[in-house]
Design a protein around this motif. Structure first.
Motif, PDB file in Angstrom:
ATOM      1  N   GLU A  33       0.755  -1.220   0.021  1.00  0.00           N
ATOM      2  CA  GLU A  33      -0.068   0.013  -0.087  1.00  0.00           C
ATOM      3  C   GLU A  33       0.937   1.440   0.162  1.00  0.00           C
ATOM      4  OE1 GLU A  33      -3.429   1.990  -0.697  1.00  0.00           O
ATOM      5  OE2 GLU A  33      -3.128  -0.446  -0.551  1.00  0.00           O
ATOM      6  N   GLU A  34       2.021   1.224   0.830  1.00  0.00           N
ATOM      7  CA  GLU A  34       2.763   2.237   0.743  1.00  0.00           C
ATOM      8  C   GLU A  34       3.486   2.509  -0.629  1.00  0.00           C
ATOM      9  OE1 GLU A  34       6.899   3.071   2.970  1.00  0.00           O
ATOM     10  OE2 GLU A  34       5.614   2.429   4.275  1.00  0.00           O
ATOM     11  N   ALA A  36       2.156   1.646  -3.576  1.00  0.00           N
ATOM     12  CA  ALA A  36       1.246   2.211  -4.456  1.00  0.00           C
ATOM     13  C   ALA A  36       0.939   3.651  -4.112  1.00  0.00           C
ATOM     14  CB  ALA A  36      -0.096   1.538  -4.235  1.00  0.00           C
ATOM     15  N   ARG A  37       1.288   4.280  -3.182  1.00  0.00           N
ATOM     16  CA  ARG A  37       1.105   5.539  -2.782  1.00  0.00           C
ATOM     17  C   ARG A  37       2.228   6.443  -3.047  1.00  0.00           C
ATOM     18  NH1 ARG A  37      -3.462   6.741  -0.456  1.00  0.00           N
ATOM     19  NH2 ARG A  37      -4.997   4.930   0.652  1.00  0.00           N
ATOM     20  N   GLU A  38       3.490   5.960  -3.124  1.00  0.00           N
ATOM     21  CA  GLU A  38       4.731   6.667  -3.085  1.00  0.00           C
ATOM     22  C   GLU A  38       4.805   7.794  -4.400  1.00  0.00           C
ATOM     23  OE1 GLU A  38       8.540   4.523  -3.707  1.00  0.00           O
ATOM     24  OE2 GLU A  38       8.235   4.412  -1.512  1.00  0.00           O
ATOM     25  N   ARG A  39       5.405   8.880  -4.110  1.00  0.00           N
ATOM     26  CA  ARG A  39       5.436   9.867  -5.293  1.00  0.00           C
ATOM     27  C   ARG A  39       6.694  10.047  -5.471  1.00  0.00           C
ATOM     28  NH1 ARG A  39       1.267  13.160  -2.121  1.00  0.00           N
ATOM     29  NH2 ARG A  39       3.097  14.260  -1.542  1.00  0.00           N
ATOM     30  N   PRO A  40       7.523   9.731  -6.151  1.00  0.00           N
ATOM     31  CA  PRO A  40       8.887   9.631  -6.404  1.00  0.00           C
ATOM     32  C   PRO A  40       9.408  10.896  -7.135  1.00  0.00           C
ATOM     33  CG  PRO A  40       8.335   8.172  -8.048  1.00  0.00           C
ATOM     34  CD  PRO A  40       6.996   8.488  -7.196  1.00  0.00           C
ATOM     35  N   CYS A  41       8.560  11.794  -7.687  1.00  0.00           N
ATOM     36  CA  CYS A  41       8.963  13.121  -8.238  1.00  0.00           C
ATOM     37  C   CYS A  41       8.079  14.048  -7.717  1.00  0.00           C
ATOM     38  CB  CYS A  41       9.189  12.762  -9.674  1.00  0.00           C
ATOM     39  SG  CYS A  41       7.339  12.532 -10.398  1.00  0.00           S
ATOM     40  N   ARG A  42       8.350  15.252  -8.273  1.00  0.00           N
ATOM     41  CA  ARG A  42       7.519  16.517  -7.758  1.00  0.00           C
ATOM     42  C   ARG A  42       5.839  16.369  -7.864  1.00  0.00           C
ATOM     43  NH1 ARG A  42      10.847  21.798  -9.837  1.00  0.00           N
ATOM     44  NH2 ARG A  42      12.543  21.043  -8.504  1.00  0.00           N
ATOM     45  N   SER A  43       5.389  15.588  -8.755  1.00  0.00           N
ATOM     46  CA  SER A  43       4.029  15.338  -9.189  1.00  0.00           C
ATOM     47  C   SER A  43       3.378  14.536  -7.888  1.00  0.00           C
ATOM     48  CB  SER A  43       3.922  14.724 -10.540  1.00  0.00           C
ATOM     49  OG  SER A  43       2.630  14.063 -10.588  1.00  0.00           O
ATOM     50  N   ASP A  44       1.986  14.910  -7.710  1.00  0.00           N
ATOM     51  CA  ASP A  44       1.336  14.106  -6.919  1.00  0.00           C
ATOM     52  C   ASP A  44       0.837  12.764  -7.247  1.00  0.00           C
ATOM     53  OD1 ASP A  44       1.067  16.178  -5.055  1.00  0.00           O
ATOM     54  OD2 ASP A  44      -0.616  17.015  -5.518  1.00  0.00           O
ATOM     55  N   LEU A  45       1.169  12.611  -8.516  1.00  0.00           N
ATOM     56  CA  LEU A  45       0.991  11.236  -9.109  1.00  0.00           C
ATOM     57  C   LEU A  45       1.656  10.012  -8.551  1.00  0.00           C
ATOM     58  CD1 LEU A  45      -1.194  10.883 -11.086  1.00  0.00           C
ATOM     59  CD2 LEU A  45       0.437  10.871 -12.954  1.00  0.00           C
ATOM     60  N   SER A  46       1.102   8.945  -8.019  1.00  0.00           N
ATOM     61  CA  SER A  46       1.668   7.844  -7.807  1.00  0.00           C
ATOM     62  C   SER A  46       1.276   6.684  -8.750  1.00  0.00           C
ATOM     63  CB  SER A  46       1.470   7.518  -6.038  1.00  0.00           C
ATOM     64  OG  SER A  46      -0.158   7.274  -6.277  1.00  0.00           O
ATOM     65  N   VAL A  47       1.706   5.464  -8.509  1.00  0.00           N
ATOM     66  CA  VAL A  47       1.275   4.393  -9.293  1.00  0.00           C
ATOM     67  C   VAL A  47      -0.185   4.040  -9.122  1.00  0.00           C
ATOM     68  CG1 VAL A  47       1.546   1.801  -9.700  1.00  0.00           C
ATOM     69  CG2 VAL A  47       3.580   3.232  -9.373  1.00  0.00           C
ATOM     70  N   GLY A  48      -0.701   4.268  -7.831  1.00  0.00           N
ATOM     71  CA  GLY A  48      -2.181   4.137  -7.523  1.00  0.00           C
ATOM     72  C   GLY A  48      -3.021   5.082  -7.849  1.00  0.00           C
ATOM     73  N   ALA A  88      -4.913  11.019  -7.301  1.00  0.00           N
ATOM     74  CA  ALA A  88      -4.399  10.580  -6.385  1.00  0.00           C
ATOM     75  C   ALA A  88      -5.330   9.700  -5.422  1.00  0.00           C
ATOM     76  CB  ALA A  88      -4.025  11.567  -5.227  1.00  0.00           C
ATOM     77  N   LEU A  89      -5.013   8.507  -4.641  1.00  0.00           N
ATOM     78  CA  LEU A  89      -5.664   7.635  -4.062  1.00  0.00           C
ATOM     79  C   LEU A  89      -6.090   8.546  -2.584  1.00  0.00           C
ATOM     80  CD1 LEU A  89      -3.772   4.237  -3.930  1.00  0.00           C
ATOM     81  CD2 LEU A  89      -5.962   4.936  -5.215  1.00  0.00           C
ATOM     82  N   GLY A  90      -7.335   8.523  -2.207  1.00  0.00           N
ATOM     83  CA  GLY A  90      -7.816   9.187  -1.264  1.00  0.00           C
ATOM     84  C   GLY A  90      -7.404   8.414   0.059  1.00  0.00           C
ATOM     85  N   GLY A  95      -4.731   0.521  -2.814  1.00  0.00           N
ATOM     86  CA  GLY A  95      -4.299   0.203  -4.279  1.00  0.00           C
ATOM     87  C   GLY A  95      -5.305  -0.893  -4.718  1.00  0.00           C
ATOM     88  N   ALA A  96      -5.408  -1.882  -3.751  1.00  0.00           N
ATOM     89  CA  ALA A  96      -6.261  -3.139  -4.269  1.00  0.00           C
ATOM     90  C   ALA A  96      -7.607  -2.699  -4.702  1.00  0.00           C
ATOM     91  CB  ALA A  96      -6.539  -4.097  -3.114  1.00  0.00           C
ATOM     92  N   ALA A  97      -8.359  -1.594  -4.143  1.00  0.00           N
ATOM     93  CA  ALA A  97      -9.628  -1.294  -4.607  1.00  0.00           C
ATOM     94  C   ALA A  97      -9.533  -0.311  -5.969  1.00  0.00           C
ATOM     95  CB  ALA A  97     -10.151  -0.211  -3.479  1.00  0.00           C
ATOM     96  N   ALA A  98      -8.428   0.401  -6.051  1.00  0.00           N
ATOM     97  CA  ALA A  98      -7.978   1.033  -7.351  1.00  0.00           C
ATOM     98  C   ALA A  98      -7.824   0.049  -8.508  1.00  0.00           C
ATOM     99  CB  ALA A  98      -6.966   1.819  -7.313  1.00  0.00           C
ATOM    100  N   LEU A  99      -7.259  -1.365  -8.184  1.00  0.00           N
ATOM    101  CA  LEU A  99      -6.929  -2.102  -9.243  1.00  0.00           C
ATOM    102  C   LEU A  99      -8.219  -2.727  -9.472  1.00  0.00           C
ATOM    103  CD1 LEU A  99      -5.079  -3.898 -10.960  1.00  0.00           C
ATOM    104  CD2 LEU A  99      -4.512  -5.375  -8.807  1.00  0.00           C
TER     105      LEU A  99
END
Length: 124
Positions: A33-34, A36-48, A88-90, A95-99
């Motif tokens: 879960e962590e 799936a929420r990680e944002r590795p760059c300036r964007s708020d976008l994560s994989v989730g 972004a995931l709330g 992540g499982a629900a998003a999938l």
């Protein structure tokens, strides 16, 4: 080497879209879960968040494909907030629900694209 597929236009498009969506899906499989929420760059976008946003886009595309309405639509505050929150995931989302939502939307989206006629006239 793969043999060239001999498909009609819509089948080729559907296969390509489904292949791209499968690659996106693969990006979240096995992540915590962590992660799936990680944002590795300036964007708020994560994989989730990316998965959630593509799901949002697929729902919109299916709605437009099934609607006789064409052209741009005005976006009210609620619609704009739904769009903004799709990146972004709330806190109450996983992540499982998003999938799972992605998988449902993907099946509906691919079926809607497959049902289109690329030779059909565009309504204006």
């Amino acid at each position: 080497m793969y043999e060239a597929a001999r498909d009609d236009e819509i089948t080729g498009l559907v296969r390509y879209l489904d292949q791209q969506l499968a690659a996106l899906r693969a990006a979240i499989v096995g992540l915590t879960e962590e992660q799936a929420r990680e944002r590795p760059c300036r964007s708020d976008l994560s994989v989730g968040g990316l998965l959630k946003h593509v799901t949002y886009g697929m729902h919109g595309a299916v709605e437009r494909l099934r609607s006789a309405e064409t052209g741009a639509r005005a976006m009210d505050e609620a619609a704009f907030e739904a769009y903004r929150s799709s990146f972004a995931l709330g806190e109450d989302e996983t992540g499982a629900a998003a999938l799972a939502a992605f998988d449902d939307a993907r099946a509906e989206y691919v079926a809607a694209i497959a049902a289109t006629d690329p030779a059909a006239p565009i309504l204006e």
